[in-house]
Design a protein around this motif. Structure first.
Motif, PDB file in Angstrom:
ATOM      1  N   PRO A 152       7.279  -3.161 -24.742  1.00 26.76           N
ATOM      2  CA  PRO A 152       6.270  -3.480 -25.652  1.00 26.76           C
ATOM      3  C   PRO A 152       6.285  -2.446 -26.634  1.00 26.76           C
ATOM      4  O   PRO A 152       6.423  -1.429 -26.662  1.00 26.76           O
ATOM      5  N   GLU A 153       5.490  -3.013 -27.718  1.00 26.97           N
ATOM      6  CA  GLU A 153       5.428  -2.156 -28.989  1.00 26.97           C
ATOM      7  C   GLU A 153       4.103  -1.112 -28.830  1.00 26.97           C
ATOM      8  O   GLU A 153       3.065  -1.607 -28.283  1.00 26.97           O
ATOM      9  N   GLY A 154       4.365  -0.023 -29.173  1.00 27.30           N
ATOM     10  CA  GLY A 154       3.231   0.922 -29.338  1.00 27.30           C
ATOM     11  C   GLY A 154       3.399   2.054 -28.293  1.00 27.30           C
ATOM     12  O   GLY A 154       4.653   2.442 -28.023  1.00 27.30           O
ATOM     13  N   LYS A 203       4.568  -7.400 -19.041  1.00 28.09           N
ATOM     14  CA  LYS A 203       5.175  -7.825 -20.093  1.00 28.09           C
ATOM     15  C   LYS A 203       6.588  -8.140 -19.913  1.00 28.09           C
ATOM     16  O   LYS A 203       7.258  -9.047 -20.350  1.00 28.09           O
ATOM     17  N   ILE A 204       7.196  -6.874 -19.256  1.00 26.69           N
ATOM     18  CA  ILE A 204       8.679  -7.117 -18.945  1.00 26.69           C
ATOM     19  C   ILE A 204       9.026  -8.230 -17.950  1.00 26.69           C
ATOM     20  O   ILE A 204      10.163  -8.834 -18.159  1.00 26.69           O
ATOM     21  N   GLY A 205       7.916  -8.405 -16.957  1.00 25.48           N
ATOM     22  CA  GLY A 205       8.189  -9.431 -16.111  1.00 25.48           C
ATOM     23  C   GLY A 205       9.091  -9.119 -14.805  1.00 25.48           C
ATOM     24  O   GLY A 205       9.456  -7.920 -14.631  1.00 25.48           O
ATOM     25  N   ARG A 207      15.367  -2.044 -19.379  1.00 29.05           N
ATOM     26  CA  ARG A 207      16.728  -2.165 -19.732  1.00 29.05           C
ATOM     27  C   ARG A 207      17.535  -3.053 -18.383  1.00 29.05           C
ATOM     28  O   ARG A 207      18.340  -3.762 -18.579  1.00 29.05           O
ATOM     29  N   GLU A 208      17.133  -2.761 -17.133  1.00 27.70           N
ATOM     30  CA  GLU A 208      17.705  -3.716 -15.991  1.00 27.70           C
ATOM     31  C   GLU A 208      17.327  -4.965 -15.931  1.00 27.70           C
ATOM     32  O   GLU A 208      18.141  -5.982 -15.626  1.00 27.70           O
ATOM     33  N   ASN A 209      16.142  -5.249 -16.522  1.00 27.40           N
ATOM     34  CA  ASN A 209      15.696  -6.659 -16.602  1.00 27.40           C
ATOM     35  C   ASN A 209      16.252  -7.608 -17.760  1.00 27.40           C
ATOM     36  O   ASN A 209      15.899  -8.689 -17.900  1.00 27.40           O
ATOM     37  N   PHE A 255       5.306  -1.661  -8.882  1.00 25.74           N
ATOM     38  CA  PHE A 255       6.287  -2.248  -9.686  1.00 25.74           C
ATOM     39  C   PHE A 255       6.297  -3.547  -9.994  1.00 25.74           C
ATOM     40  O   PHE A 255       7.119  -4.141 -10.546  1.00 25.74           O
ATOM     41  N   LEU A 256       5.382  -4.398  -9.452  1.00 29.81           N
ATOM     42  CA  LEU A 256       5.400  -5.727  -9.645  1.00 29.81           C
ATOM     43  C   LEU A 256       4.329  -6.284 -10.602  1.00 29.81           C
ATOM     44  O   LEU A 256       3.032  -5.634 -10.655  1.00 29.81           O
ATOM     45  N   PRO A 257       4.905  -7.618 -11.487  1.00 33.43           N
ATOM     46  CA  PRO A 257       3.994  -8.105 -12.264  1.00 33.43           C
ATOM     47  C   PRO A 257       2.484  -8.489 -11.533  1.00 33.43           C
ATOM     48  O   PRO A 257       2.755  -8.964 -10.459  1.00 33.43           O
TER      49      PRO A 257
END
Length: 541
Positions: free
Chosen positions: A281-283, A67-69, A274-276, A191-193
């Motif tokens: 995500p909610e939850g 989700k962060i990407g 934060r860095e991206n 750490f990768l999508p």
């Protein structure tokens, strides 16, 4: 107690005409309120359900990262782990340059020359599984820092080795440290999508190719005037830089979750967001794994769900390393080949008067070596395309098959330009197949054994690298055709192994324990492949 819960309790008491003020409810425990309502004839179980907070959304580590990407965090991590790749490549490439120099300076026989290369890979073999186990038990970050410091220290000491025996010992210890470098792929992968995983891990090969090319150019500048000792010292500088900046490395959020460090995993994910510049995500963060699962155990690689995959991957890693390092060594060895038929102007002498005749690499040799090393760049981009187009296993199978065909063509007597071209193509596809294995391996193994899985595969690669100097530097001098044909035959076997891998990991969700890996047999693989090609044939007709 929150205002929301107070209002909920107040509304319930008012609805049932129980005379309790907001202040009284605030002083009461939830269960005391329930008891009072029960006295008034209200079902306490119904009240308990009403008093419970609404269910929250849940997300796993991988879902959060997806989700962060991809963003600034992954770019910085890729650069830092890429430096580790650069160092590994430089240490591998230096073997093709160092051994001819030692052959001249210390008057080494052919088997002694090959033993220098072999000792480096022996050190890697001894340490690969050890580093992998440490990585699964104590964390990816800790392992990378320890192996980098080890490599840096013994690399500098190698430059002052007083004799042949000390050189063997120190290069073996350098290899011991380098054995942990592949775990940087484990850290980066976690750490990768999902969508960008294959492309990113493949493009990290740019650092490997850059390191190999840099080593050749450094040798071209240093060797003629300063010699091999300065080359070894200068080659250790990048790993020293990595040791300094490795303190920035984050610990894997997946690792923290599997070891029960929920807060640390959440802090790492918040750091990524934060860095991206993206929201979390909610939850709440969850991970479907039993914390009692043992981590880093060799036996777990051979459980029923992973046994076939492990055996086939060991075969692929062994052959790709055997062939890749063989091509690196063959490039310089064939330029010095005495048969006068494979790019060398030296004629074969059946009765040589001096078996220790010294043939130092010339400027033209370094230039041609640079060209064949640059072959990894086009191979890299072709592999990145194929991994997402036809999948991981078929990319490895196709590139290993192409390598077999190209290497067999090298048996034809040809001028130096033709030899350089075929070596260029061979190195491009074998480096691509190697990178395909680096993408597939951390994807197929679950978190609990991912590092030791990669470590044992890396260990098998080192076995192949240990054997290949005696083929490329010893057998080649006896029979060029036998040496070349051996590489082609082995790669044909590896191509079949890649084809029969039970699971294709393109779009595959990485698992956390062995019990989550699907059961697939060789029969399933052949049946699915037959169905796939039959369907395509029907559609085309």
């Amino acid at each position: 107690m929150s205002a929301g819960k107070l209002e909920m309790k107040a509304s319930l008491t008012e609805f049932h005409e129980v005379e309790m003020t907001r202040e009284e409810i605030a002083k009461e425990d939830t269960w005391e309120v329930v008891d009072k309502l029960d006295v008034e004839g209200v079902d306490s179980r119904t009240v308990q359900r009403q008093l419970q907070p609404p269910p929250q959304d849940k997300f796993t580590v991988q879902e959060c990262i997806d989700k962060i990407g991809f963003g600034k965090f992954q770019v910085k991590l890729a650069i830092l782990t890429g430096v580790s790749w650069t160092v590994d490549a430089m240490e591998m490439m230096i073997l093709a340059i160092l051994t001819p120099a030692l052959h001249c300076d210390w008057r080494l026989a052919g088997w002694q020359e090959a033993l220098v290369t072999t000792m480096v890979f022996c050190g890697m073999l001894c340490s690969s599984s050890l580093w992998g186990s440490l990585c699964d038990k104590y964390g990816r970050r800790t392992e990378l820092i320890l192996c980098s410091v080890t490599t840096c220290y013994f690399s500098f000491l190698s430059s002052v080795a007083p004799n042949y025996t000390w050189m063997l010992i120190l290069r073996a210890l350098v290899g011991f440290g380098i054995g942990g470098a592949p775990q940087s792929v484990t850290l980066l992968t976690e750490f990768l999508p999902t969508q960008s995983r294959a492309t990113c891990v493949t493009l990290i090969e740019i650092f490997w190719t850059t390191g190999a090319c840099f080593e050749v150019l450094l040798a071209l500048l240093v060797m003629p005037s300063l010699g091999w000792r300065y080359l070894l010292a200068f080659s250790a500088i990048p790993i020293f830089i990595f040791c300094i900046f490795s303190m920035w490395l984050p610990e894997s959020a997946r690792y923290n979750m599997t070891t029960g460090y929920y807060d640390k995993a959440l802090q790492t994910l918040e750091r990524i967001a934060r860095e991206n510049g993206k929201p979390m995500p909610e939850g709440i963060l969850v991970e479907p794994i039993n914390h009692s699962v043992k981590r880093g155990r060799f036996g777990d690689l051979l459980i029923r769900r992973l046994r076939l995959t492990t055996l086939l991957m060991w075969t692929i890693w062994f052959v790709t390393s055997f062939s890749y390092n063989g091509i690196v060594l063959l490039t310089t060895a064939m330029f010095e080949s005495p048969d006068g038929c494979h790019g060398s102007e030296v004629k074969f002498n059946p009765n040589p008067t001096c078996f220790l005749e010294c043939k130092s690499l010339t400027k033209k040799d370094y230039i041609d070596l640079t060209w064949t090393t640059f072959a990894e760049f086009p191979g890299l981009f072709i592999t990145a395309f194929l991994l997402n187009k036809i999948g991981r296993k078929y990319t490895m199978a196709v590139e290993l098959l192409v390598f077999t065909v190209v290497v067999m063509l090298v048996n034809i007597c040809m001028p130096r330009e033709g030899l350089t071209f075929f070596l260029f193509v061979a190195r491009a596809v074998i480096s691509g197949a190697f990178q395909g294995a680096y993408v597939y391996t951390p994807e197929i193994y679950p978190t609990s054994v991912r590092a030791i899985g990669l470590g044992t595969c890396s260990g098998m690669a080192r076995v192949g690298a240990i054997i290949t100097p005696f083929v490329a530097q010893v057998l080649l001098k006896q029979s060029t055709y036998a040496a070349i044909s051996l590489y082609g035959s082995f790669c044909l076997i590896a191509a079949l192994a890649a084809f029969f891998l039970p699971i294709e990991t393109r779009g595959y969700d990485m698992k956390d324990s062995g019990s989550e890996v699907p059961k697939v047999t060789v029969r399933d693989v052949t049946s699915r492949t037959r169905l796939k090609w039959t369907t395509k044939f029907v559609q085309n007709t």
